[in-house]
Design an enzyme around this catalytic site. Sequence first.
Site, PDB file in Angstrom:
ATOM      1  N   GLU A  49       0.912  -1.155  -0.183  1.00 33.27           N
ATOM      2  CA  GLU A  49       0.076  -0.046  -0.278  1.00 33.27           C
ATOM      3  C   GLU A  49       0.834   1.154  -0.066  1.00 33.27           C
ATOM      4  O   GLU A  49       1.661   1.619   1.091  1.00 33.27           O
ATOM      5  CB  GLU A  49      -0.722   0.125   1.237  1.00 33.27           C
ATOM      6  CG  GLU A  49      -2.179  -0.785   1.144  1.00 33.27           C
ATOM      7  CD  GLU A  49      -3.197  -0.656   2.406  1.00 33.27           C
ATOM      8  OE1 GLU A  49      -2.662   0.592   3.173  1.00 33.27           O
ATOM      9  OE2 GLU A  49      -3.788  -1.367   2.856  1.00 33.27           O
ATOM     10  N   ASP A  60      -6.381   9.192   9.005  1.00 31.11           N
ATOM     11  CA  ASP A  60      -5.227   8.858   9.444  1.00 31.11           C
ATOM     12  C   ASP A  60      -4.858   9.371  10.783  1.00 31.11           C
ATOM     13  O   ASP A  60      -5.259  10.611  11.233  1.00 31.11           O
ATOM     14  CB  ASP A  60      -3.985   9.493   8.559  1.00 31.11           C
ATOM     15  CG  ASP A  60      -4.119   8.709   7.110  1.00 31.11           C
ATOM     16  OD1 ASP A  60      -4.105   7.281   7.153  1.00 31.11           O
ATOM     17  OD2 ASP A  60      -4.042   9.143   6.068  1.00 31.11           O
ATOM     18  N   TYR A 175     -11.010  -4.468   3.041  1.00 32.60           N
ATOM     19  CA  TYR A 175     -10.117  -3.869   3.908  1.00 32.60           C
ATOM     20  C   TYR A 175     -11.043  -3.733   5.185  1.00 32.60           C
ATOM     21  O   TYR A 175     -11.783  -2.769   5.135  1.00 32.60           O
ATOM     22  CB  TYR A 175      -9.605  -2.723   3.419  1.00 32.60           C
ATOM     23  CG  TYR A 175      -8.415  -1.918   4.434  1.00 32.60           C
ATOM     24  CD1 TYR A 175      -8.563  -1.799   5.895  1.00 32.60           C
ATOM     25  CD2 TYR A 175      -7.099  -1.624   3.634  1.00 32.60           C
ATOM     26  CE1 TYR A 175      -7.434  -1.201   6.762  1.00 32.60           C
ATOM     27  CE2 TYR A 175      -6.196  -1.011   4.554  1.00 32.60           C
ATOM     28  CZ  TYR A 175      -6.351  -1.078   6.180  1.00 32.60           C
ATOM     29  OH  TYR A 175      -5.272  -0.329   6.770  1.00 32.60           O
TER      30      TYR A 175
END
Length: 263
Positions: A49, A60, A175
């Site tokens: 990734e 994030d 994911y």
Amino acid sequence: MTRIDAKFASLKEEGKKAFVSYIMAGDPDLATSLEVMKGLPAAGVDIIELGVPFTDPMADGPTIQLAGQRALDGGQTLQKTLDMAAEFRKTDDTTPIVLMGYYNPIYSRGVDRFLEDAKAAGIDGLIVVDLPPEEDEELCIPAQAARINFIRLATPTTDDKRLPKVLQNTSGFVYYVSVTGITGSQAAQATEVGPEVARIKAKTDLPVIVGFGITTPEAAKTIAGVADGCVVGSAIVKEIAEGKPVAEVLDFVKGLAGGAHSA
């Protein structure tokens, strides 16, 4: 069949779980991040990734936010990230590369041009965290048409009503975000993750890979043991942030990969 599909097929034949690693393109600088990237497959990484730095990375945590800031301060751009992938492809034509980031840089470039350039650079998949399924016509559908997998995130708050919508145009893998919150914020727990992975796998034939909250080889083994593999990002980025030599960073990655592969 994309490189991602081929990778999961070969892992299945070997009876192994997948280990996916995340690095931020251009962190701490372009040359170092490319050197790390080139060393990842030999360290046991099955899928890379590659983070595209962005000014407002809402999913994030601090570790990856700071990595993105360092990369941007060093002049990293979407184009330089694609160039980095193309450089990697000169010596590795099999390891899948997934670009992970946000829609704004892609939108600014233009979707058609971006997909053409991404394909030419050897990109296999996209994770664009701020494009929900309701916006599939924007990028997801065109990406699939270009034979680039569009990988969707499912979370602990993705209930049974929402899950089919999340899965409808997803490809490559799903994911699963193991914790509610941002990257690097808390530890993943296999007892909580396992039932959620089973719930998702009941609705799709795609592999389910678990990320967020995995920092040690033991955790990688435990989490990969209840899924089709795991992703480690913040823990690797932290090693880079501490200024460790590339060889040390790759040794750390090798330990994590060994944990996942022993699941």
